[in-house]
Design a protein around this motif. Sequence first.
Motif, PDB file in Angstrom:
ATOM      1  N   ALA A  65       0.831  -1.208   0.000  1.00 29.99           N
ATOM      2  CA  ALA A  65       0.000   0.000   0.000  1.00 29.99           C
ATOM      3  C   ALA A  65       0.861   1.252   0.000  1.00 29.99           C
ATOM      4  O   ALA A  65       0.446   2.309  -0.495  1.00 29.99           O
ATOM      5  CB  ALA A  65      -0.920  -0.013   1.219  1.00 29.99           C
ATOM      6  N   ILE A  66       2.067   1.149   0.560  1.00 28.00           N
ATOM      7  CA  ILE A  66       3.014   2.268   0.579  1.00 28.00           C
ATOM      8  C   ILE A  66       4.197   1.886  -0.295  1.00 28.00           C
ATOM      9  O   ILE A  66       4.917   0.936   0.012  1.00 28.00           O
ATOM     10  CB  ILE A  66       3.491   2.567   2.017  1.00 28.00           C
ATOM     11  CG1 ILE A  66       2.294   2.830   2.933  1.00 28.00           C
ATOM     12  CG2 ILE A  66       4.447   3.737   2.010  1.00 28.00           C
ATOM     13  CD1 ILE A  66       1.474   4.037   2.566  1.00 28.00           C
ATOM     14  N   ALA A  67       4.393   2.582  -1.377  1.00 25.68           N
ATOM     15  CA  ALA A  67       5.462   2.263  -2.319  1.00 25.68           C
ATOM     16  C   ALA A  67       6.110   3.547  -2.817  1.00 25.68           C
ATOM     17  O   ALA A  67       5.484   4.610  -2.812  1.00 25.68           O
ATOM     18  CB  ALA A  67       4.916   1.458  -3.495  1.00 25.68           C
ATOM     19  N   PRO A  68       7.372   3.479  -3.233  1.00 31.02           N
ATOM     20  CA  PRO A  68       8.021   4.672  -3.781  1.00 31.02           C
ATOM     21  C   PRO A  68       7.329   5.122  -5.053  1.00 31.02           C
ATOM     22  O   PRO A  68       6.851   4.295  -5.833  1.00 31.02           O
ATOM     23  CB  PRO A  68       9.460   4.201  -4.065  1.00 31.02           C
ATOM     24  CG  PRO A  68       9.619   2.920  -3.321  1.00 31.02           C
ATOM     25  CD  PRO A  68       8.265   2.313  -3.214  1.00 31.02           C
ATOM     26  N   PRO A  69       7.238   6.425  -5.286  1.00 33.39           N
ATOM     27  CA  PRO A  69       6.692   6.904  -6.568  1.00 33.39           C
ATOM     28  C   PRO A  69       7.624   6.545  -7.720  1.00 33.39           C
ATOM     29  O   PRO A  69       8.786   6.165  -7.506  1.00 33.39           O
ATOM     30  CB  PRO A  69       6.599   8.419  -6.362  1.00 33.39           C
ATOM     31  CG  PRO A  69       7.581   8.728  -5.284  1.00 33.39           C
ATOM     32  CD  PRO A  69       7.637   7.527  -4.398  1.00 33.39           C
TER      33      PRO A  69
ATOM     34  N   ASP B 108      10.922   8.610  -1.481  1.00 31.44           N
ATOM     35  CA  ASP B 108      11.077   7.174  -1.261  1.00 31.44           C
ATOM     36  C   ASP B 108      10.908   6.893   0.228  1.00 31.44           C
ATOM     37  O   ASP B 108      11.598   7.490   1.062  1.00 31.44           O
ATOM     38  CB  ASP B 108      12.473   6.749  -1.724  1.00 31.44           C
ATOM     39  CG  ASP B 108      12.660   5.237  -1.686  1.00 31.44           C
ATOM     40  OD1 ASP B 108      11.929   4.560  -0.941  1.00 31.44           O
ATOM     41  OD2 ASP B 108      13.560   4.737  -2.376  1.00 31.44           O
ATOM     42  N   PRO B 109       9.987   5.978   0.619  1.00 30.29           N
ATOM     43  CA  PRO B 109       9.798   5.700   2.042  1.00 30.29           C
ATOM     44  C   PRO B 109      11.079   5.285   2.755  1.00 30.29           C
ATOM     45  O   PRO B 109      11.287   5.627   3.931  1.00 30.29           O
ATOM     46  CB  PRO B 109       8.768   4.557   2.039  1.00 30.29           C
ATOM     47  CG  PRO B 109       8.033   4.712   0.761  1.00 30.29           C
ATOM     48  CD  PRO B 109       9.031   5.239  -0.220  1.00 30.29           C
ATOM     49  N   ALA B 110      11.964   4.570   2.068  1.00 29.45           N
ATOM     50  CA  ALA B 110      13.216   4.150   2.695  1.00 29.45           C
ATOM     51  C   ALA B 110      14.076   5.353   3.050  1.00 29.45           C
ATOM     52  O   ALA B 110      14.711   5.390   4.114  1.00 29.45           O
ATOM     53  CB  ALA B 110      13.972   3.201   1.768  1.00 29.45           C
TER      54      ALA B 110
ATOM     55  N   LEU C 209      15.313  14.058  -0.960  1.00 34.64           N
ATOM     56  CA  LEU C 209      15.281  14.881   0.243  1.00 34.64           C
ATOM     57  C   LEU C 209      16.518  15.769   0.265  1.00 34.64           C
ATOM     58  O   LEU C 209      17.601  15.367  -0.191  1.00 34.64           O
ATOM     59  CB  LEU C 209      15.247  13.999   1.491  1.00 34.64           C
ATOM     60  CG  LEU C 209      13.995  13.130   1.640  1.00 34.64           C
ATOM     61  CD1 LEU C 209      14.132  12.211   2.853  1.00 34.64           C
ATOM     62  CD2 LEU C 209      12.755  13.987   1.781  1.00 34.64           C
ATOM     63  N   PRO C 210      16.393  16.981   0.777  1.00 37.66           N
ATOM     64  CA  PRO C 210      17.534  17.906   0.751  1.00 37.66           C
ATOM     65  C   PRO C 210      18.690  17.426   1.623  1.00 37.66           C
ATOM     66  O   PRO C 210      18.499  16.752   2.626  1.00 37.66           O
ATOM     67  CB  PRO C 210      16.939  19.217   1.278  1.00 37.66           C
ATOM     68  CG  PRO C 210      15.742  18.815   2.054  1.00 37.66           C
ATOM     69  CD  PRO C 210      15.208  17.595   1.391  1.00 37.66           C
ATOM     70  N   GLU C 211      19.882  17.768   1.207  1.00 37.79           N
ATOM     71  CA  GLU C 211      21.103  17.479   1.965  1.00 37.79           C
ATOM     72  C   GLU C 211      21.830  18.781   2.267  1.00 37.79           C
ATOM     73  O   GLU C 211      21.900  19.662   1.403  1.00 37.79           O
ATOM     74  CB  GLU C 211      22.029  16.554   1.147  1.00 37.79           C
ATOM     75  CG  GLU C 211      21.501  15.142   0.922  1.00 37.79           C
ATOM     76  CD  GLU C 211      21.493  14.307   2.191  1.00 37.79           C
ATOM     77  OE1 GLU C 211      22.087  14.754   3.194  1.00 37.79           O
ATOM     78  OE2 GLU C 211      20.881  13.225   2.179  1.00 37.79           O
ATOM     79  N   PRO C 212      22.390  18.946   3.475  1.00 37.64           N
ATOM     80  CA  PRO C 212      22.248  18.040   4.617  1.00 37.64           C
ATOM     81  C   PRO C 212      20.839  18.123   5.197  1.00 37.64           C
ATOM     82  O   PRO C 212      20.143  19.125   5.000  1.00 37.64           O
ATOM     83  CB  PRO C 212      23.289  18.568   5.596  1.00 37.64           C
ATOM     84  CG  PRO C 212      23.369  20.019   5.288  1.00 37.64           C
ATOM     85  CD  PRO C 212      23.191  20.134   3.812  1.00 37.64           C
ATOM     86  N   PRO C 213      20.403  17.105   5.940  1.00 38.76           N
ATOM     87  CA  PRO C 213      19.052  17.129   6.502  1.00 38.76           C
ATOM     88  C   PRO C 213      18.903  18.198   7.567  1.00 38.76           C
ATOM     89  O   PRO C 213      19.827  18.466   8.340  1.00 38.76           O
ATOM     90  CB  PRO C 213      18.898  15.722   7.088  1.00 38.76           C
ATOM     91  CG  PRO C 213      20.278  15.240   7.318  1.00 38.76           C
ATOM     92  CD  PRO C 213      21.128  15.855   6.258  1.00 38.76           C
TER      93      PRO C 213
ATOM     94  N   VAL D 267       4.245   9.800  10.242  1.00 40.62           N
ATOM     95  CA  VAL D 267       5.587  10.344  10.009  1.00 40.62           C
ATOM     96  C   VAL D 267       6.496   9.285   9.406  1.00 40.62           C
ATOM     97  O   VAL D 267       7.290   9.566   8.491  1.00 40.62           O
ATOM     98  CB  VAL D 267       6.173  10.889  11.330  1.00 40.62           C
ATOM     99  CG1 VAL D 267       7.658  11.230  11.152  1.00 40.62           C
ATOM    100  CG2 VAL D 267       5.425  12.126  11.772  1.00 40.62           C
ATOM    101  N   GLU D 268       6.396   8.051   9.894  1.00 39.49           N
ATOM    102  CA  GLU D 268       7.221   6.967   9.351  1.00 39.49           C
ATOM    103  C   GLU D 268       6.693   6.479   7.996  1.00 39.49           C
ATOM    104  O   GLU D 268       7.275   5.614   7.370  1.00 39.49           O
ATOM    105  CB  GLU D 268       7.222   5.785  10.330  1.00 39.49           C
ATOM    106  CG  GLU D 268       7.926   6.075  11.645  1.00 39.49           C
ATOM    107  CD  GLU D 268       9.357   5.593  11.637  1.00 39.49           C
ATOM    108  OE1 GLU D 268       9.918   5.391  10.525  1.00 39.49           O
ATOM    109  OE2 GLU D 268       9.921   5.426  12.727  1.00 39.49           O
ATOM    110  N   ARG D 269       5.591   7.034   7.577  1.00 40.13           N
ATOM    111  CA  ARG D 269       4.880   6.646   6.363  1.00 40.13           C
ATOM    112  C   ARG D 269       4.538   5.159   6.337  1.00 40.13           C
ATOM    113  O   ARG D 269       4.717   4.454   5.336  1.00 40.13           O
ATOM    114  CB  ARG D 269       5.648   7.026   5.096  1.00 40.13           C
ATOM    115  CG  ARG D 269       4.640   7.303   3.964  1.00 40.13           C
ATOM    116  CD  ARG D 269       5.237   7.518   2.611  1.00 40.13           C
ATOM    117  NE  ARG D 269       4.180   7.401   1.617  1.00 40.13           N
ATOM    118  CZ  ARG D 269       4.387   7.125   0.336  1.00 40.13           C
ATOM    119  NH1 ARG D 269       5.609   6.988  -0.135  1.00 40.13           N
ATOM    120  NH2 ARG D 269       3.362   7.008  -0.491  1.00 40.13           N
TER     121      ARG D 269
END
Length: 644
Positions: free
Chosen positions: A382-386, A470-472, A392-396, A448-450
């Motif tokens: 049900a939760i998959a990467p698009p 990406d959830p990972a 995500l921006p670096e640095p976090p 939050v953890e998706r």
Amino acid sequence: MFGILCNAQTARRVRGRVKGVDLSRAGPYVRGMDEIEPDVPETSSDRRGRFRRRQRDPNAARSVRPLIMIWRQAGRYPGRVVLALIALTITASATLAIPAYFKLIIDEGFTSGGDMDRIRHAFELMALVVVVLALGTAMRFYFVSWLGERVVADIRQRVQDNLLRLAPGFYEENSPKEISSRMTSDTTLIEQVVGTTVSVALRNLLMAIGGTAYLFWLVPQLTMWMVLVIPAIVIPISVFGRRLRTVSRTSQDRVADIGAMTAEVLGAMKIVQAFNQEERERQRFRDAVERSFATARRRILIRAAMTSLIILVVFGAIVMLMYRGAVGVASGAITGGTIAAVVITAGLVAGSFGALTEVYGDLLRGAGAASRLAELLEEKPAIAPPARPEALPEPPRGSLSFRNVSFRYPTRLETPALRDFTLEVQPGETVAIVGPSGAGKSTIFQLVERFYDPQAGTIRIDGVPLTSADPAEIRKRIAFVPQEGVLFSANARDNLRYGNWDASDEDIWEAARAANAEGFLRALPQGLDTFLGENGTQLSGGQRQRIAIARAILRSAPILLLDEATSALDAESERLVQDALDRLMKDRTTLVIAHRLATVRAADRIVVMDDGRIVEQGSHGVLAEGGGLYARLAALQFGATEAA
């Protein structure tokens, strides 16, 4: 000789049926015998409805089509499949050669005046056939068994790979214990099918076809009468087989019920004995066993009736064939060797058809197991990467944003868990989330953890919507300390470095010191190599929690989620854990769920939730004097004077 060969065929049938376990109905309470049919309608309250509706496909009970999955898996090893088929052909041909040499011995040996050279030569040829049969059987056993083990290993790996892709919500709707039994019982049944049943089926099919062809060559007119009874064999197999598979699957359900009940009761034995419920649980288990037996008895009756009918038809035809052959010998139309070969071959053919009828039932059970595993393989996360995840921006930075988020759990669609929830968390800020049970606090962490996606609104990490990333990669930026430290059946080192598998021992000890865990870890008999037992049973609750904190420290993530991490600890353990948490929270964005308000007084901001909404937010002092929900909760815990 006819009896010996028939018994030999019977001995080759598949024995020791492995009980595959269907998981769809397992649970603490088993259902009645009126639910044997596979298309029982589901109710809206069924927590596993989505998974089980697919599982109860009425068409699944009508064929061995699900075995195609097993064949495709075996097809990845074409060399082994070819060698197994060659071995099967050799053994079937060698077996059918035996009656031909009996004919040779009788016609050319005994009827030629007892020529010892002819007799010796005929027996030498038969001995060679026996050697070939022995070697071919060894080859068949090795290659077929190898394929069975290999196919099962591959299917287990594929299923496990897919299970690891599925969101945690799937395991809230479907029992993990039931799913794990598919990985054991059903795969074992498939191993039996590939390693034994298919081999027996193919060998007997070859012998039935080859033996029938040989009989046509020997006595074509007599054999024609036997061929006419084949439809009388196929029709019962089709009719009885469909019902047999339905009842077999129900029988497997009953076994799953027993397994689930046993696990439930044994896991809660202290409660059972503390409330003197041994007799009730004994009766519940007895009822489940009797239901399982009743279903198994029904399966046995169907199978016995099918086998009896088919044997009656097949062996009746063989008796008529033998009678006509005997009349032919008496009239001189055929030789004694021919009738001997006919009798032996007819026995082999009859035994082969008899074995096929029983093997068909095993193939149906294997098809049921394959269909259940196929359901796990076909389950989509049900939760998959698009298709094109946004980086995500670096640095976090560690910022969190909830904007007009509404969410309902799939299993509780009638009750909103969050309603129009909006919250902005700045990098490095510590936000405590408090409120009564069911207010939606833990749901925030799940989103939050998706592990779930909200039905409305957006959640962002460092400005990126979670659904676009990406959830990972999202989870790499989050460290989580649960309410109870969850540990694995492994040594201390592996449990600690679960947050960062590449961590060195020096990194592990540094994290242990920061988590106030170094002392008891060094005191363990083998240090970090000490096995901690199932779920860390060799440690106290406070020690398990400090290992969970050390694991989060090794994660070194910019966002920290603390789910009531000190709620179940004594005062001394709480102080040690709280000290470790204070060090862990430094320079990290932290969300803290707390019921004990004393642990969150120092938070930068306290968010008070009720019924899925934010009803208050501010510092402890401001909220305690505000007279709202927080003030009431604080008064209950501290008393009115101390709360203020």
